[in-house]
Design an enzyme around this catalytic site. Sequence first.
Site, PDB file in Angstrom:
ATOM      1  N   GLU A  43       0.843  -1.203   0.000  1.00  0.00           N
ATOM      2  CA  GLU A  43       0.000   0.000   0.000  1.00  0.00           C
ATOM      3  C   GLU A  43       0.878   1.254   0.000  1.00  0.00           C
ATOM      4  O   GLU A  43       1.908   1.294   0.654  1.00  0.00           O
ATOM      5  CB  GLU A  43      -0.885  -0.007   1.252  1.00  0.00           C
ATOM      6  CG  GLU A  43      -1.780   1.208   1.413  1.00  0.00           C
ATOM      7  CD  GLU A  43      -2.518   1.222   2.737  1.00  0.00           C
ATOM      8  OE1 GLU A  43      -3.529   1.946   2.846  1.00  0.00           O
ATOM      9  OE2 GLU A  43      -2.091   0.517   3.688  1.00  0.00           O
ATOM     10  N   LYS A 109      -9.753   2.386  -2.001  1.00  0.00           N
ATOM     11  CA  LYS A 109      -9.906   1.790  -0.672  1.00  0.00           C
ATOM     12  C   LYS A 109     -11.232   2.205  -0.049  1.00  0.00           C
ATOM     13  O   LYS A 109     -11.536   3.395   0.063  1.00  0.00           O
ATOM     14  CB  LYS A 109      -8.734   2.228   0.209  1.00  0.00           C
ATOM     15  CG  LYS A 109      -8.718   1.627   1.609  1.00  0.00           C
ATOM     16  CD  LYS A 109      -7.490   2.126   2.359  1.00  0.00           C
ATOM     17  CE  LYS A 109      -7.407   1.568   3.777  1.00  0.00           C
ATOM     18  NZ  LYS A 109      -6.220   2.108   4.480  1.00  0.00           N
ATOM     19  N   CYS A 143      -5.476  -2.988   2.953  1.00  0.00           N
ATOM     20  CA  CYS A 143      -5.195  -2.838   4.376  1.00  0.00           C
ATOM     21  C   CYS A 143      -6.426  -3.014   5.274  1.00  0.00           C
ATOM     22  O   CYS A 143      -6.878  -4.125   5.507  1.00  0.00           O
ATOM     23  CB  CYS A 143      -4.506  -1.487   4.614  1.00  0.00           C
ATOM     24  SG  CYS A 143      -3.559  -1.429   6.165  1.00  0.00           S
TER      25      CYS A 143
END
Length: 264
Positions: A43, A109, A143
């Site tokens: 990331e 995300k 994540c």
Amino acid sequence: MQDLRVAYIQTDLGWEDKAQNLKRFDEHLVRVNEDVDLIILPEMFNTGFSINPERFAEQMSGEGVGYLLKKAENFNAVMMGSLLIRTREGFVNRLVVAHPGGKLETYDKRHLFRLSEEYRIIRGGDKRLVIKIKDWKIRPLVCYDLRFPVWSKNTYKNGKYEFDLLIYIANWPEVRSAVWKTLLAARAMENQVYCIGVNRVGEDGNGISYSGDSLVVDGKGKILSSIPPGKEGVKIVTLPGQDLELFRESFTLGMDWDRFNIEI
């Protein structure tokens, strides 16, 4: 299904230092010295987990995406990593998938971390993505998404699974490394897929330490490949497509999954 060859990179990241990070990935990529189908970076691969998008966010035509496109051509492999991107609606933490030949696919995300300012500064995405490499269907996520099983959930319909491989790229702190490893295995088992988690090591500009613990898990929860915690490294792993098909045929979990809708 054919086998899928994947290279993944666990590295330290220079704090908000794009030039240093791209140079570091150049050095790591030299070790990808055999044919692979997919190369995965962590990331925010060019800055570390920065919440300073006013300074570091780029356009899709910028250096970071250009780097992924160039390496995809050089290695004749799909490149994957996330970075801060500036859009008309605001800033996003965008996972970019660069294919040889120049095709780009993106995922913004969805789940933004509340223990930082990410959720105040970055816009969350509202669309999931499934990409195709060979005959594999792959869902890439970022994540904090790992903590949300509904967003990661596979589906089964008319004898077909929505995806075969889950990928999480991360800047996941060392203090929660046990959670990281446990949830990667859980996501693999509950979805009957391979699962890959690619995390960074080192310490960022906020003094947060990262142990990496990058690993590959199969649908039974068995670790197939890993990089030692705290160490930089590059690993290449072969995911056997036939093994996944035989496992699904012998343990027909997908037929009993609940069906549901997600409200955005």
